[in-house]
Design a protein around this motif. Structure first.
Motif, PDB file in Angstrom:
ATOM      1  N   VAL A 115       1.393  -1.323  -0.311  1.00  0.00           N
ATOM      2  CA  VAL A 115      -0.264  -0.067   0.082  1.00  0.00           C
ATOM      3  C   VAL A 115       1.049   1.302   0.231  1.00  0.00           C
ATOM      4  CG1 VAL A 115      -1.464   1.212   1.444  1.00  0.00           C
ATOM      5  CG2 VAL A 115      -1.986  -1.555   1.234  1.00  0.00           C
ATOM      6  N   ILE A 116       1.963   0.972   0.689  1.00  0.00           N
ATOM      7  CA  ILE A 116       2.635   2.524   0.698  1.00  0.00           C
ATOM      8  C   ILE A 116       3.191   2.584  -0.325  1.00  0.00           C
ATOM      9  CG2 ILE A 116       5.160   2.997   1.833  1.00  0.00           C
ATOM     10  CD1 ILE A 116       4.069   1.616   4.665  1.00  0.00           C
ATOM     11  N   ASP A 117       4.185   1.866  -1.107  1.00  0.00           N
ATOM     12  CA  ASP A 117       4.616   1.407  -2.675  1.00  0.00           C
ATOM     13  C   ASP A 117       3.727   1.864  -3.768  1.00  0.00           C
ATOM     14  OD1 ASP A 117       6.750   1.378  -4.811  1.00  0.00           O
ATOM     15  OD2 ASP A 117       5.987  -0.090  -5.392  1.00  0.00           O
ATOM     16  N   GLU A 118       2.092   1.435  -3.022  1.00  0.00           N
ATOM     17  CA  GLU A 118       0.951   1.573  -4.586  1.00  0.00           C
ATOM     18  C   GLU A 118       0.971   3.525  -4.238  1.00  0.00           C
ATOM     19  OE1 GLU A 118      -1.773  -0.928  -4.422  1.00  0.00           O
ATOM     20  OE2 GLU A 118      -0.303  -2.542  -4.830  1.00  0.00           O
ATOM     21  N   MET A 119       0.893   4.066  -2.670  1.00  0.00           N
ATOM     22  CA  MET A 119       0.859   5.012  -2.759  1.00  0.00           C
ATOM     23  C   MET A 119       1.939   5.887  -3.144  1.00  0.00           C
ATOM     24  SD  MET A 119      -2.318   5.054   0.115  1.00  0.00           S
ATOM     25  CE  MET A 119      -2.133   6.331   0.614  1.00  0.00           C
ATOM     26  N   ASP A 120       2.594   5.560  -2.822  1.00  0.00           N
ATOM     27  CA  ASP A 120       3.997   6.479  -3.495  1.00  0.00           C
ATOM     28  C   ASP A 120       4.026   7.212  -1.795  1.00  0.00           C
ATOM     29  OD1 ASP A 120       6.640   7.125  -4.580  1.00  0.00           O
ATOM     30  OD2 ASP A 120       5.301   8.469  -6.321  1.00  0.00           O
ATOM     31  N   PRO A 175       3.339  16.444  10.879  1.00  0.00           N
ATOM     32  CA  PRO A 175       1.882  16.630   9.982  1.00  0.00           C
ATOM     33  C   PRO A 175       1.988  16.360   8.752  1.00  0.00           C
ATOM     34  CG  PRO A 175       2.208  19.254  10.370  1.00  0.00           C
ATOM     35  CD  PRO A 175       3.424  18.702  11.038  1.00  0.00           C
ATOM     36  N   GLU A 176       3.287  16.437   8.398  1.00  0.00           N
ATOM     37  CA  GLU A 176       2.714  15.714   6.817  1.00  0.00           C
ATOM     38  C   GLU A 176       3.183  14.921   6.553  1.00  0.00           C
ATOM     39  OE1 GLU A 176       7.046  17.090   7.520  1.00  0.00           O
ATOM     40  OE2 GLU A 176       5.135  17.877   7.927  1.00  0.00           O
ATOM     41  N   LYS A 177       3.212  14.009   7.243  1.00  0.00           N
ATOM     42  CA  LYS A 177       3.656  12.690   7.568  1.00  0.00           C
ATOM     43  C   LYS A 177       2.922  11.582   7.263  1.00  0.00           C
ATOM     44  CE  LYS A 177       8.152  13.416   6.925  1.00  0.00           C
ATOM     45  NZ  LYS A 177       9.068  13.339   5.406  1.00  0.00           N
ATOM     46  N   TYR A 178       3.188  10.687   6.825  1.00  0.00           N
ATOM     47  CA  TYR A 178       2.128   9.306   7.515  1.00  0.00           C
ATOM     48  C   TYR A 178       2.212   8.985   8.709  1.00  0.00           C
ATOM     49  CZ  TYR A 178       0.182  10.183   2.748  1.00  0.00           C
ATOM     50  OH  TYR A 178      -0.727  11.665   1.803  1.00  0.00           O
ATOM     51  N   VAL A 179       2.175   8.401   9.779  1.00  0.00           N
ATOM     52  CA  VAL A 179       2.845   8.079  10.451  1.00  0.00           C
ATOM     53  C   VAL A 179       1.817   6.764  10.997  1.00  0.00           C
ATOM     54  CG1 VAL A 179       3.319   8.115  13.224  1.00  0.00           C
ATOM     55  CG2 VAL A 179       3.521  10.620  11.683  1.00  0.00           C
ATOM     56  N   VAL A 220      -1.978   5.936  12.133  1.00  0.00           N
ATOM     57  CA  VAL A 220      -2.910   4.970  12.037  1.00  0.00           C
ATOM     58  C   VAL A 220      -2.583   4.373  12.997  1.00  0.00           C
ATOM     59  CG1 VAL A 220      -3.404   3.274  10.102  1.00  0.00           C
ATOM     60  CG2 VAL A 220      -2.958   5.524   9.918  1.00  0.00           C
ATOM     61  N   VAL A 221      -2.856   2.950  13.428  1.00  0.00           N
ATOM     62  CA  VAL A 221      -3.014   2.228  14.342  1.00  0.00           C
ATOM     63  C   VAL A 221      -3.134   0.649  13.611  1.00  0.00           C
ATOM     64  CG1 VAL A 221      -2.810   0.848  16.488  1.00  0.00           C
ATOM     65  CG2 VAL A 221      -2.923   3.687  16.219  1.00  0.00           C
ATOM     66  N   PHE A 222      -1.576  -0.134  13.335  1.00  0.00           N
ATOM     67  CA  PHE A 222      -1.978  -1.881  13.305  1.00  0.00           C
ATOM     68  C   PHE A 222      -2.140  -2.917  15.234  1.00  0.00           C
ATOM     69  CE2 PHE A 222      -0.761   0.277   9.730  1.00  0.00           C
ATOM     70  CZ  PHE A 222      -1.527  -0.064   8.303  1.00  0.00           C
ATOM     71  N   GLU A 229      -5.364   6.979   3.929  1.00  0.00           N
ATOM     72  CA  GLU A 229      -5.936   7.851   2.749  1.00  0.00           C
ATOM     73  C   GLU A 229      -6.469   8.539   3.932  1.00  0.00           C
ATOM     74  OE1 GLU A 229      -8.729   6.088   0.371  1.00  0.00           O
ATOM     75  OE2 GLU A 229      -7.505   6.004  -1.479  1.00  0.00           O
ATOM     76  N   ASN A 230      -7.139   8.240   4.958  1.00  0.00           N
ATOM     77  CA  ASN A 230      -7.954   9.439   5.916  1.00  0.00           C
ATOM     78  C   ASN A 230      -6.262   9.513   6.537  1.00  0.00           C
ATOM     79  OD1 ASN A 230     -10.406   8.235   5.823  1.00  0.00           O
ATOM     80  ND2 ASN A 230      -9.997   6.849   7.722  1.00  0.00           N
ATOM     81  N   THR A 231      -5.596   9.678   6.415  1.00  0.00           N
ATOM     82  CA  THR A 231      -4.323  10.150   6.632  1.00  0.00           C
ATOM     83  C   THR A 231      -4.339  11.290   5.910  1.00  0.00           C
ATOM     84  OG1 THR A 231      -3.225   8.657   8.648  1.00  0.00           O
ATOM     85  CG2 THR A 231      -1.941  10.445   7.894  1.00  0.00           C
TER      86      THR A 231
END
Length: 257
Positions: free
Chosen positions: A47-52, A97-101, A129-131, A209-211
Motif C-alpha cells: 500500500v505504501i508503495d502503491e500510494m508512493d 503533520p505532513e507525514k504518514y505516521v 494509523v494503528v495496526f 487515505e484518512n491520514t
C-alpha cells in the motif's frame, strides 16, 4: 530517499531519474513458520508503495515480535518503549503533520502495557494509523496470557486454561476504541486466505487515505496466529483461529465516519 533504499540511477539525455526498489527488504525472515506478521508486512509495504509515500511514512514499533517490522519494510522507523508507541506516534505526527505516521503493535503491548496510551491517543483523535495484531498471547516472551486470551485458552501462565473468576474477562479493546469520539475508522480483519488479504489491503489503503484527509485516528485490528505460542502447526493454528477466535473477535468494520 530513505537511508537503506538502494538507488538505481538511470541516466537519460537531459535528466537523472532515481528508481526505488521494492519496500520489502531482502532480509532473512525471523518470524516462526505460520506467523501472520510476514503477510501483514507485505500488505502494508504494498500500500505504501502503491500510494508512493515511502519517503513520507514513519513507522513506530514497540517491544515484542512487532519490533522486528523495521527489518523488513524500508521506511523511516522509531522504536518505542513497551506499550508507548501511540505516545511516540502522537509526538511525531504533531511535529511533522505532513507525514504518514503509524504504529505496529501486538496485543500484549497495546491492550495490556500500553492500554492507557492507546485509549488516550484514540480519544484525542491523533491523525495516525494503528495496526493492532491480535494473536491472543504474549508471543515473544514465552506465550503468557494476554488481555485478549480467550476464556479457557491454555497459555504458559494459564496451564489449565484462562479462568474468568481468577484472570478476569477477555478484553475486546477494539470495541472499546470504536466508542471513542476521536476514532474515525475502526475495523477488524484477518490474513489467513487470499480473500482476507484483499480485504485487509483495502482497509490499510483506506486508513492511510484518512491520514491524507486529516480525519483523525484509524485503527485496524488483525486477528492472527502464534503457532509457537499455541503449540500448533501452522495449518492447525489457522483452523484454531477460525474455530475459536473468529466467533469471539468477529471480523468486519465497527466504525467508519
Amino acid at each position: 530517499m530513505t537511508a537503506t533504499t538502494e538507488i538505481n540511477k538511470i541516466i537519460n539525455e537531459d535528466n537523472l531519474v532515481y528508481k526505488k526498489t521494492n519496500l520489502l527488504l531482502d532480509n532473512e525472515m525471523h518470524y516462526c513458520p505460520g506467523c501472520t506478521h510476514g503477510v501483514i508486512h507485505k500488505v502494508i509495504a504494498e500500500v505504501i508503495d502503491e500510494m508512493d509515500i515511502q519517503n513520507e511514512t514513519i513507522g513506530v514499533s514497540p517491544v515484542g515480535c512487532s519490533v522486528l517490522a523495521y527489518n523488513y519494510i524500508d521506511i523511516d522507523w522509531q522504536e518505542a518503549a513497551h506499550g508507548r508507541a501511540p505516545a511516540l506516534a502522537t509526538a511525531t505526527s504533531r511535529l511533522m503533520p505532513e507525514k504518514y505516521v503509524f504504529t505496529y503493535q501486538g496485543d500484549g503491548d497495546l491492550a495490556s502495557i500500553g492500554c492507557a496510551e492507546i485509549i488516550h491517543a484514540c480519544n484525542r483523535g491523533e491523525n495516525i494509523v494503528v495496526f493492532f495484531v491480535n494473536n491472543a498471547i504474549y508471543g515473544m516472551t514465552g506465550g503468557q496470557m494476554a488481555p485478549t486470551t480467550l476464556e479457557g485458552q491454555v497459555t504458559a501462565t494459564t496451564p489449565y486454561g484462562r479462568n474468568t473468576a481468577l484472570n478476569g474477562h477477555t478484553m475486546k479493546i477494539t470495541e472499546m476504541i470504536a466508542l471513542l469520539p476521536g476514532t474515525r475508522y475502526v475495523t477488524r480483519q484477518s490474513a489467513e486466505t487470499p480473500a482476507a488479504v484483499r480485504k485487509l489491503k483495502k482497509a490499510v489503503r483506506k486508513a492511510f487515505e484518512n491520514t491524507t484527509e486529516k480525519k483523525g485516528l484509524s485503527f485496524i485490528e488483525i486477528v492472527g496466529t502464534c503457532s509457537s505460542g499455541w503449540k500448533l502447526t501452522p495449518t492447525q493454528s489457522n483452523e484454531w483461529m477460525k474455530e475459536n477466535m473468529f466467533p469471539f473477535y468477529q471480523l468486519g468494520t465497527l466504525k467508519d465516519e
